[in-house]
Design an enzyme around this catalytic site. Structure first.
Site, mmCIF file in Angstrom:
data_model
loop_
_atom_site.group_PDB
_atom_site.id
_atom_site.type_symbol
_atom_site.label_atom_id
_atom_site.label_comp_id
_atom_site.label_asym_id
_atom_site.label_seq_id
_atom_site.Cartn_x
_atom_site.Cartn_y
_atom_site.Cartn_z
ATOM 1 C CB ALA A 115 -1.312 0.037 1.408
ATOM 2 C CG ASN A 157 25.181 -15.801 -51.926
ATOM 3 O OD1 ASN A 157 25.913 -16.242 -51.021
ATOM 4 N ND2 ASN A 157 24.951 -15.221 -52.515
ATOM 5 C CG HIS A 160 27.861 -8.397 -46.299
ATOM 6 N ND1 HIS A 160 28.961 -9.230 -46.609
ATOM 7 C CD2 HIS A 160 26.875 -8.088 -47.616
ATOM 8 C CE1 HIS A 160 28.850 -9.447 -47.637
ATOM 9 N NE2 HIS A 160 28.030 -9.230 -48.641
ATOM 10 C CB THR A 162 3.157 -3.584 9.481
ATOM 11 O OG1 THR A 162 3.451 -3.178 10.637
ATOM 12 C CG2 THR A 162 4.084 -2.884 8.205
#
Length: 454
Positions: free
Chosen positions: A10, A374, A360, A79
């Site tokens: 809380a 390829n 690439h 608490t």
């Protein structure tokens, strides 16, 4: 007898200096409170009561789909008051385990030890010994038996010298817990209802009080500010790195790796520095992960290599395959055995077949590529027509020349060759050579443009 877990969540967390509720701040890409919820499930919780206050809407938007009972603490009165808000959800014969949403590193094994230490209808509290206990409630014992907990602000000089401190985590019998909570008083230095006061009540009532301790004090540390949050992050990462090394991974520097999910590794895995692994990541044997790589929800098979600064997200990398450096595998991408993509190649929802290569500067999206293919530099599968995505199929042993555009939907037959610079808009039959570029022209004496004078 059910295990009923109460998680206190809380607090606003003012010292975080954030609009986000404290318990939603992340450790390893997951909110602190989610770590605690997961641990509660791991110890076999039958029900979870989440006590919330500040930022309830944000909490529910993040956690709302989970099996939680939402308990509002409208006023932050301590608490004890927080736990009492869950009383109506606690049965008399429940074992109530009280946890904290800002203590994310608590381990299931520690909680199991705490529950095992608890006697029937008894109270078990998790304690830890600290060389400097300043700020924490002290465990008060008589003849080595716990008789109470005294908070720092209420302690005398003798009590302040005690090194055994209260972590706040405890397991209590449901019936007695509810009775004790009803007897709490706010007559203390903080003007709050302390949960810790129930320990003295248990002693008064002749209830057996036992203790357990975690393996490490870091398990019970909370985060009240961003410095402490960072410290918990480092502790989490150190523990996760240690686990990987024990499973068979070599980490170039265990302090420079981020693990943000469930990672499993095979034997003889090499992981370089600054690697991030997020979600569910599975890595096989003899895999090499280069520096700066990011792995998210992916599978990397035996003997594969992810080269530096590559990203693999919701994708699969087959045995002996490699990606990078600076490659990107997006969701639905798959490299088959011994396939390779190099620098600045991006794949999405595409399969690159066994032994195929895109060295690439290529984009491969919505594509099925066979074996032994390829893909030349600058190749693009043009998969989007502005409204819909379309499939490119490249069969086995195709050679795609550099700077080729394949306008989907299109199929390239086995053994075909596509000349460099081609734009392919129609299917290509097996073993054909296709060239679509404009015929080269030579214009002699061509005058180059001259810059205008300013």
């Amino acid at each position: 007898m059910a295990l009923n877990v109460v998680i206190l969540a809380a607090g606003k967390g003012t010292r975080m200096r954030s609009d986000l509720p404290k318990v939603l701040h992340p450790i390893a890409h997951k909110s602190m409170v989610q770590h605690v919820i997961d641990t509660a499930h791991n110890v076999g919780s039958d029900a979870i009561q989440l006590v919330y206050g500040y930022g309830g809407e944000k909490l529910q938007s993040v956690l709302g789909e989970q099996q939680l009972n939402w308990v509002l603490q409208a006023e932050q009165l301590g608490t004890g008051h927080a736990v009492a808000q869950a009383n109506s959800n606690i049965a008399d014969d429940d074992t109530v385990l009280i946890l904290y949403g800002d203590v994310p590193l608590i381990q299931a094994s520690t909680l199991e030890a705490l529950l095992a230490a608890r006697e029937e209808n008894g109270l078990a509290i998790l304690t830890v010994n600290l060389p400097n206990p300043t700020g924490y409630g002290r465990i008060v014992r008589e003849a080595n038996k716990v008789v109470g907990i005294i908070e720092q602000k209420d302690a005398n000089a003798e009590q302040l010298a005690i090194n055994e401190i209260n972590t706040g985590i405890m397991a209590a019998p449901g019936k007695q817990l509810k009775a004790w909570l009803g007897q709490l008083s706010s007559n203390n230095a903080q003007g709050e209802y302390y949960l810790t006061d129930i320990v003295a009540m248990a002693h008064r009532d002749g209830v057996a009080i036992t203790t357990a301790q975690p393996d490490s004090a870091i398990e019970v540390e909370g985060a009240n500010n961003r410095v402490q949050l960072a410290q918990l992050e480092r502790a989490y990462q150190a523990r996760a790195a240690e686990k990987l090394m024990l499973e068979g991974a070599n980490l170039r520097d265990p302090a420079r790796i981020d693990i943000r999910g469930e990672v499993s590794v095979g034997m003889d895995v090499m992981i370089d520095v600054n690697v991030i692994m997020q979600g569910k990541v599975t890595i096989g044997n003899n895999v090499t992960i280069g520096a700066g790589a990011i792995l998210i929800d992916c599978e990397i098979s035996d003997n594969a290599e992810i080269k530096p600064y590559s990203i693999v997200e919701s994708a699969k990398v087959g045995a002996e395959a490699s990606a990078g450096p600076f490659a990107r595998l997006r969701p639905g991408a798959e490299l088959k055995r011994d396939a390779h993509i190099g620098n600045f190649v991006e794949m999405k929802k595409a399969v690159l077949g066994e032994g195929s290569k895109a060295g690439h500067l290529a984009y491969i999206g919505d594509a099925q590529i066979g074996s032994g293919v390829n893909i030349g530099a600058g190749t693009i599968t043009c998969n989007y027509d502005g409204a819909n995505k379309h499939l490119t199929v490249i069969e086995d042993n195709v050679f795609v020349g550099s700077d080729t555009q394949l306008v989907a939907p299109v199929t390239i037959g086995k053994g075909a060759t596509l000349g460099a610079g081609s734009t392919i808009t129609k299917d290509v039959a097996a073993d054909e050579l296709v060239i679509t570029r404009v015929k080269q022209r030579h214009l002699t004496g061509w005058p180059r443009p001259v810059k205008l004078k300013k």
